[in-house]
Design a protein around this motif. Structure first.
Motif, PDB file in Angstrom:
ATOM      1  N   ALA A   1       4.229   5.806  -5.244  1.00  0.00           N
ATOM      2  CA  ALA A   1       4.441   5.770  -6.693  1.00  0.00           C
ATOM      3  C   ALA A   1       3.356   6.543  -7.429  1.00  0.00           C
ATOM      4  O   ALA A   1       3.640   7.316  -8.350  1.00  0.00           O
ATOM      5  CB  ALA A   1       4.472   4.320  -7.176  1.00  0.00           C
ATOM      6  N   SER A   2       2.084   6.357  -7.016  1.00  0.00           N
ATOM      7  CA  SER A   2       0.979   7.047  -7.693  1.00  0.00           C
ATOM      8  C   SER A   2       1.121   8.561  -7.548  1.00  0.00           C
ATOM      9  O   SER A   2       0.877   9.316  -8.493  1.00  0.00           O
ATOM     10  CB  SER A   2      -0.355   6.580  -7.117  1.00  0.00           C
ATOM     11  OG  SER A   2      -0.543   5.206  -7.332  1.00  0.00           O
TER      12      SER A   2
ATOM     13  N   LYS B   1       0.833  -1.204   0.000  1.00  0.00           N
ATOM     14  CA  LYS B   1       0.000   0.000   0.000  1.00  0.00           C
ATOM     15  C   LYS B   1       0.871   1.259   0.000  1.00  0.00           C
ATOM     16  O   LYS B   1       0.597   2.223  -0.713  1.00  0.00           O
ATOM     17  CB  LYS B   1      -0.926   0.005   1.221  1.00  0.00           C
ATOM     18  CG  LYS B   1      -2.043  -1.029   1.160  1.00  0.00           C
ATOM     19  CD  LYS B   1      -2.953  -0.905   2.372  1.00  0.00           C
ATOM     20  CE  LYS B   1      -4.088  -1.931   2.316  1.00  0.00           C
ATOM     21  NZ  LYS B   1      -4.979  -1.819   3.494  1.00  0.00           N
ATOM     22  N   GLU B   2       1.930   1.242   0.831  1.00  0.00           N
ATOM     23  CA  GLU B   2       2.818   2.413   0.903  1.00  0.00           C
ATOM     24  C   GLU B   2       3.516   2.650  -0.425  1.00  0.00           C
ATOM     25  O   GLU B   2       3.575   3.776  -0.917  1.00  0.00           O
ATOM     26  CB  GLU B   2       3.852   2.189   2.012  1.00  0.00           C
ATOM     27  CG  GLU B   2       4.854   3.330   2.156  1.00  0.00           C
ATOM     28  CD  GLU B   2       5.867   3.066   3.247  1.00  0.00           C
ATOM     29  OE1 GLU B   2       7.085   3.021   2.949  1.00  0.00           O
ATOM     30  OE2 GLU B   2       5.431   2.883   4.404  1.00  0.00           O
ATOM     31  N   LEU B   3       4.030   1.572  -1.046  1.00  0.00           N
ATOM     32  CA  LEU B   3       4.715   1.721  -2.331  1.00  0.00           C
ATOM     33  C   LEU B   3       3.781   2.259  -3.399  1.00  0.00           C
ATOM     34  O   LEU B   3       4.144   3.162  -4.162  1.00  0.00           O
ATOM     35  CB  LEU B   3       5.280   0.371  -2.778  1.00  0.00           C
ATOM     36  CG  LEU B   3       6.492  -0.168  -2.002  1.00  0.00           C
ATOM     37  CD1 LEU B   3       6.822  -1.574  -2.464  1.00  0.00           C
ATOM     38  CD2 LEU B   3       7.695   0.736  -2.167  1.00  0.00           C
ATOM     39  N   LYS B   4       2.564   1.708  -3.461  1.00  0.00           N
ATOM     40  CA  LYS B   4       1.616   2.146  -4.498  1.00  0.00           C
ATOM     41  C   LYS B   4       1.215   3.601  -4.285  1.00  0.00           C
ATOM     42  O   LYS B   4       1.116   4.383  -5.241  1.00  0.00           O
ATOM     43  CB  LYS B   4       0.380   1.247  -4.490  1.00  0.00           C
ATOM     44  CG  LYS B   4      -0.599   1.584  -5.615  1.00  0.00           C
ATOM     45  CD  LYS B   4      -1.748   0.593  -5.674  1.00  0.00           C
ATOM     46  CE  LYS B   4      -2.688   0.924  -6.834  1.00  0.00           C
ATOM     47  NZ  LYS B   4      -3.807  -0.029  -6.903  1.00  0.00           N
ATOM     48  N   THR B   5       0.975   3.984  -3.021  1.00  0.00           N
ATOM     49  CA  THR B   5       0.580   5.364  -2.730  1.00  0.00           C
ATOM     50  C   THR B   5       1.682   6.344  -3.137  1.00  0.00           C
ATOM     51  O   THR B   5       1.425   7.356  -3.801  1.00  0.00           O
ATOM     52  CB  THR B   5       0.270   5.524  -1.236  1.00  0.00           C
ATOM     53  OG1 THR B   5      -0.820   4.641  -0.886  1.00  0.00           O
ATOM     54  CG2 THR B   5      -0.140   6.958  -0.915  1.00  0.00           C
TER      55      THR B   5
ATOM     56  N   ASP C   1       1.679  11.089 -10.728  1.00  0.00           N
ATOM     57  CA  ASP C   1       0.789  12.238 -10.982  1.00  0.00           C
ATOM     58  C   ASP C   1       1.601  13.522 -11.114  1.00  0.00           C
ATOM     59  O   ASP C   1       1.339  14.360 -11.987  1.00  0.00           O
ATOM     60  CB  ASP C   1      -0.232  12.374  -9.841  1.00  0.00           C
ATOM     61  CG  ASP C   1      -1.275  11.271  -9.879  1.00  0.00           C
ATOM     62  OD1 ASP C   1      -1.390  10.604 -10.931  1.00  0.00           O
ATOM     63  OD2 ASP C   1      -1.959  11.086  -8.857  1.00  0.00           O
ATOM     64  N   GLN C   2       2.594  13.685 -10.236  1.00  0.00           N
ATOM     65  CA  GLN C   2       3.401  14.900 -10.279  1.00  0.00           C
ATOM     66  C   GLN C   2       4.253  14.973 -11.551  1.00  0.00           C
ATOM     67  O   GLN C   2       4.359  16.023 -12.183  1.00  0.00           O
ATOM     68  CB  GLN C   2       4.297  14.974  -9.040  1.00  0.00           C
ATOM     69  CG  GLN C   2       3.509  15.182  -7.742  1.00  0.00           C
ATOM     70  CD  GLN C   2       4.377  15.091  -6.521  1.00  0.00           C
ATOM     71  OE1 GLN C   2       5.289  14.267  -6.456  1.00  0.00           O
ATOM     72  NE2 GLN C   2       4.113  15.914  -5.529  1.00  0.00           N
TER      73      GLN C   2
ATOM     74  N   TYR D   1       6.810  -1.674  -6.845  1.00  0.00           N
ATOM     75  CA  TYR D   1       5.572  -1.331  -7.566  1.00  0.00           C
ATOM     76  C   TYR D   1       5.994  -0.584  -8.820  1.00  0.00           C
ATOM     77  O   TYR D   1       6.730   0.403  -8.757  1.00  0.00           O
ATOM     78  CB  TYR D   1       4.656  -0.450  -6.716  1.00  0.00           C
ATOM     79  CG  TYR D   1       3.395  -0.045  -7.449  1.00  0.00           C
ATOM     80  CD1 TYR D   1       2.330  -0.944  -7.573  1.00  0.00           C
ATOM     81  CD2 TYR D   1       3.276   1.208  -8.038  1.00  0.00           C
ATOM     82  CE1 TYR D   1       1.174  -0.594  -8.250  1.00  0.00           C
ATOM     83  CE2 TYR D   1       2.128   1.559  -8.731  1.00  0.00           C
ATOM     84  CZ  TYR D   1       1.080   0.661  -8.827  1.00  0.00           C
ATOM     85  OH  TYR D   1      -0.063   1.005  -9.511  1.00  0.00           O
ATOM     86  N   THR D   2       5.544  -1.062  -9.986  1.00  0.00           N
ATOM     87  CA  THR D   2       5.961  -0.485 -11.258  1.00  0.00           C
ATOM     88  C   THR D   2       4.753   0.011 -12.033  1.00  0.00           C
ATOM     89  O   THR D   2       3.684  -0.599 -11.980  1.00  0.00           O
ATOM     90  CB  THR D   2       6.714  -1.522 -12.114  1.00  0.00           C
ATOM     91  OG1 THR D   2       5.790  -2.539 -12.538  1.00  0.00           O
ATOM     92  CG2 THR D   2       7.826  -2.174 -11.314  1.00  0.00           C
TER      93      THR D   2
END
Length: 762
Positions: free
Chosen positions: A47-48, A41-45, A52-53, A265-266
């Motif tokens: 990375a997302s 969850k931490e990696l996906k958050t 976005d940035q 997470y890729t």
């Protein structure tokens, strides 16, 4: 009997060992999976957020390049420089682009003429490579803004990324190319490098695929000078970077560029040729679970060793050579005792110390030699953590009650050297062959690290609870059943639904499905099940009925929580009130529909622009008057239909009005494709938002060709009349109601010796 007892002993020991090993292994796997799921969850958050940035930055830079290259003042300066490439024009253009560089934070701006011969740059020295032929060819062929991607300058060894944009004149001809150069070390690499939470190994990196390898674009946390230097072959499929370059997204366990096992997470960064990878070493993820599991294993080994010692003692008591066997068992027990990782103290039935292992010596501050024969209460002093009052020693109760006794929580061991050590312990009685208590075994361990971890966990839970309580909506966990049975809801439930958490949790008063409007229930169920089947998150907008009977629009986002076998455990997500936004959207849609109907049937041309004055909409009458289609009129392309004699004046006045946010009124001519000329009267007024910011312009154009034609004919008629009268020999005058001259013929002036200027108005 001898062999039978031995077999029973071995069988019992094997059974207990098997149970302990299986239990510890299952606990380890369960805790590991929990930690890995949390890390995912931490990696996906993270990375997302970074994707976005990065996408936003890429999109903004393309938009900025487009706005600048279409700016009429910018185009005018370039046109003057191309026409007269003297030092004055070049210096003026250079000063102008230096201002753009400083305003937008570019590293440099470079302008080429179409033949790539003349150059104006913000830099005194042009670093190579200046022209990327592939990017420039793509720009020429498509007419769209193109990007070079990251590259390393051969001269200064700095990493740059360039955006190439064409510059068109009023006839849509290319007059120059502009290169907007960025230093990613200032705006991209710092974003990639930062990691928002403490971590020893976590990092983010971006890559791109090049032929049969993957190229790392940024410097790495664990490898210096890796940016644009490190490549990994596509054959190394266990590397997460290769995994995502092959078109895969999501979570993957693999080997990173150091050869370390990682969880990653890729995901591809939309709109760019880059892929982003967020990863953490598996060793770091599971290091806490390994620590806790070792403690569990140590405790299990202690129990097995004590059991082994007791069984050995009982076995030896039933043998011929009782004292010899007892001595051997005693020595074996002592050896085992001294090798145990927790503190162990053995006593006789009077509570006198018999043995202490080294760990017990270290924790109590007593040596075994000094402690032997002392009351266990003297050596092992335990107090309550809060009151500091002495608590009952578990050895005394174990001997009295002939059962295992655990020490109460929040206990401190007072060491002989003054230390206060948080501990957990238990006391167990020791029996002889007749079942009588002969002493006790006290096992205890240092809980300092465990207590610190517990405090951290409680603080984390408190922080999470505070965060959920202050969210402007409701976080939830529910079952995937038709009633959406809630297992947990945050305190925002009351503001959102009118029901408190106890009323909705477990369907105590009402189920969440009953709150959803009947017309929306099937849609909500179908959308959630579709996302769950595809193992995706879901985002839905629907209506609910609050406890007071008010209908609200809400926005929900969530996803399924799966167990190790991939079965759904629960659904977790967040629901927010979007009622005001929905009502605004519906009102806006109605307003837009009315505007479209009005403009479509209007007898005058109507147009709208953005805040930069670029056309975004025209109605059919505007197209009829101009001879252009709606698509052809967008942006600033509508100026191509303006009569060449009117174009410069119109553009200058329009630019001045937009700059000062003022209304605009002007008459000008369109040249239709068939050559017909149409005179129009244009009027435009600015639109502002409630904060006073300019949103754009709305305006009209009206056909005034008949009036212009009538005026032309009138002027021709008056001129003919004037020529006829002026050439008459008779005296001709025209006076108004007050007998003032409005017209006098030349013959009249000659007769009276006056000029026409002297008589008119007299």
């Amino acid at each position: 009997m001898k062999h039978k007892n031995r077999y029973i002993f071995i069988a019992l020991f094997i059974v207990f060992s098997f149970i302990v090993v299986i239990g510890v292994n299952r606990f380890f796997n369960y805790e590991k999976n929990l930690v890995v799921a949390s890390q995912e969850k931490e990696l996906k958050t993270i990375a997302s957020l970074k994707i976005d940035q990065l996408s936003g930055w890429y999109y903004d830079e393309i938009n900025d390049a487009k706005v600048i290259s279409y700016n009429i003042y910018f185009i005018k300066r370039i046109r003057e420089w191309i026409k007269n490439p003297y030092k004055k024009n070049a210096d003026e253009l250079q000063n102008y682009i230096k201002g753009l560089r400083d305003e937008h934070g570019y590293y440099s701006l470079i302008i080429f003429d179409p033949a790539l011969n003349q150059t104006v740059s913000t830099d005194s020295i042009l670093h190579e490579p200046i022209i990327h032929e592939k990017v420039l060819n793509r720009l020429i062929n498509s007419g769209n803004i193109s990007c070079t991607g990251f590259y390393k300058c051969a001269d200064c060894r700095k990493v740059f990324i360039d955006f190439y944009a064409p510059v068109y004149d009023e006839y849509n001809r290319t007059i120059a190319y502009v290169v907007f150069r960025h230093d990613p070390a200032q705006n991209i690499f710092p974003l990639i490098k930062t990691w928002p939470v403490p971590s020893k190994s976590s990092e983010t990196l971006i890559i791109r695929k090049e032929a049969d390898s993957v190229l790392f674009l940024n410097d790495l946390r664990h490898l210096e000078n890796a940016g644009l230097n490190l490549k990994i072959s596509m054959e190394n499929k266990e590397v997460p970077a290769v995994y995502t370059a092959m078109g895969n997204n999501g979570f993957v366990e693999g080997i990173d560029y150091r050869g370390a096992k990682v969880l990653a997470y890729t995901q591809k960064i939309e709109g760019t040729p880059w892929y982003l990878i967020a990863k953490t070493d598996m060793d770091e993820i599971i290091e806490n679970t390994l620590f806790n599991t070792k403690n569990q294993m140590a405790f299990s080994i202690i129990i097995l060793l004590i059991l082994f010692a007791v069984l050995t003692l009982i076995y030896n008591l039933n043998q011929k050579n009782f004292y010899r066997k007892l001595f051997e068992a005693h020595e074996e027990f002592k050896t085992t005792l001294y090798s145990i990782g927790d503190g162990v103290i053995t006593t006789n039935k009077k509570g006198k110390v018999i043995h202490m292992n080294p760990v017990a010596e270290m924790l109590t501050g007593w040596t075994e030699k000094k402690a032997i024969g002392k009351d266990v209460d003297v050596v092992f002093v335990v107090v309550n953590e809060e009151s500091l009052k002495v608590v009952e020693n578990p050895v005394e109760r174990a001997i009295k009650e002939s059962e295992v006794v655990n020490l109460a929580n929040h206990s401190l061991l007072l060491s002989a050297d003054g230390r206060k050590i948080p501990i957990a312990d238990s006391g167990a009685p020791v029996f002889d062959e007749t079942g009588k208590v002969t002493g006790a075994v006290l096992v205890f361990r240092d809980q300092t690290t465990e207590r610190e971890n517990q405090k951290k966990l409680l603080e984390s839970q408190r922080t999470m609870s505070t965060l959920l309580s202050n969210l402007p909506g409701m976080a939830y966990r529910c079952k995937n059943d038709p009633q959406w049975t809630m297992e947990f809801v945050s305190s925002g439930c009351l503001n959102l639904t009118g029901y408190n958490d106890t009323e909705i949790t477990g369907n105590n008063v009402i189920s969440y499905n009953d709150i959803i409007l009947p017309d929306d229930r099937k849609m909500v169920w179908a959308e959630v099940q579709r996302a769950v089947t595809l193992k995706q998150s879901y985002t839905i907008e629907y209506r609910i009925m609050t406890k007071r009977g008010k209908v609200k629009w809400v926005w929900e986002k969530g996803q399924a929580v799966l167990d190790e076998q991939g079965k759904i455990q629960s659904l977790e997500g967040f629901i927010n009130d979007i009622n005001e936004r929905k009502l605004f959207e519906m009102a806006l849609k109605t307003s837009e529909s009315q505007f479209q109907t009005l403009t479509h049937n209007a007898t005058v041309g109507i147009f709208r622009t953005d805040s930069k004055g670029r056309t975004t909409y025209v109605n059919p009458m505007w197209c009829q008057l101009s001879g252009m289609s709606s698509i052809e009129s967008q942006d600033m392309k509508w100026t191509m239909a303006i009569h060449p004699d009117d174009r410069e004046k119109l553009l200058n006045e329009w630019a001045e009005a937009v700059k000062n946010k003022l209304p605009s009124s002007i008459e000008y001519r369109f040249i239709r494709p068939n050559g017909n000329i149409v005179w129009v009267s244009g009027h435009a007024v600015p639109e502002f938002n409630p904060e006073g910011e300019l949103l754009g312009y709305i305006g009209t154009i009206a056909d005034i060709t008949p009036q212009k034609e009538a005026l032309r004919l009138l002027k021709e008629s008056e001129e003919k009349y004037r020529l006829i009268v002026q050439n008459q020999s008779e005296l001709v005058v025209k006076v108004d109601s007050k007998k003032r001259f409005q017209f006098v013929s030349q013959s009249y002036c000659k007769m009276f010796g006056k000029t026409e200027e002297e008589l008119l108005g007299k």
